[in-house]
Design an enzyme around this catalytic site. Structure first.
Site: not given
Length: 259
Positions: A8, A11, A107-109, A132, A184
């Site tokens: 990916g 990762n 995409g292959a993923d 991602t 914050t």
């Protein structure tokens, strides 16, 4: 044994199947500058940590969305595992009928996750991968991939805040107890996590309305557990969905059949 690898943008994850059992998995950061030898040493370290000998590996199947490192990874597998890897792409039997404008751009993923979800849990289904990018993909009851939506991932959204605003720090992604924050860091965490839960729920509901019938919602991805645990719109969270998809596609390819 089968080594299943998902390359990916953030990762690289690797898993080993002993027949139908996933017996080990390993994750490393995707870096374009690594050589085939570096990848080879990492791969051998993974196998050694899992007490697996190179001679036990029968095949390797790879899903990649990072073409820049495919060459190095292929060479590492040939040199250290003495095999020619199978890449998800044209000619590979996935069992999923791609019904989008340009199937070659998928995409292959996303294809692997679709196969994993459909053949593990059935269809019609909505497959969400919190990677991602966060992808929302619809697979019909006939195993047809008909499209979906893509949004910036949780990590991208978080990094954008700290990198584009000078006074905002880097933060850990976690859900605060309250959305009305008093500092914050908690404020950023609240905006990211509660905002992402809202986005996820809205997209799921809208996809279901557009599709016109109920969809089983299956999610995966490293940060997906945070979101899946906070909403009733997601039916199943499966951290190993991509590995399951790779194993399913491998079996179909080896048997050379369509299902």
């Amino acid at each position: 044994m089968l080594v299943a690898i998902d390359i990916g943008n953030t990762n690289i994850t690797m898993g080993v199947y002993d027949r139908d059992q996933l017996i080990g998995n390993y994750r490393l950061t995707t870096k374009f500058q690594r050589t085939s030898d570096e990848y080879g040493f990492m791969l051998l370290s993974f196998l050694n940590a899992s007490s697996i000998e190179v001679e036990q590996i029968e095949d390797i199947i790879i899903s990649s969305v990072v073409p820049k490192i495919n060459y190095s990874f292929t060479n590492c597998i040939k040199k250290y595992l003495h095999k020619n890897p199978i890449f998800i792409g044209p000619g590979v039997k996935t069992g999923i009928d791609i019904r989008i404008d340009n199937p070659s751009t998928l995409g292959a993923d996303r294809l692997v996750d679709a196969a994993g979800a459909f053949y593990t849990y059935g269809g019609p289904c909505l497959v969400i991968d919190f990677g991602t990018a966060t992808t929302y993909d619809v697979v019909t009851a006939k195993g047809e991939f008909i499209g979906g939506a893509t949004a910036p991932g949780i990590g991208i959204s978080t990094n954008a805040l700290s990198s584009q605003a000078a006074k905002l720090p880097e933060i850990e992604i976690q859900k605060p107890n309250k959305i009305i924050a008093k500092n914050t860091i908690k404020s950023m965490q609240a905006g990211i996590v509660f905002g992402y839960i809202g986005q996820t729920e809205y997209i799921i509901r809208t996809i279901k309305e557009e599709y016109g019938e109920n969809l089983k919602v299956i999610s995966t991805g490293g940060l997906g557990r945070i979101i899946a645990s906070e909403t009733d719109e997601i039916d199943i969270y499966d951290v190993d969905l991509t590995f399951k998809g790779l194993k399913i596609i491998y079996d179909k390819t080896k048997k050379n059949i369509y299902i």
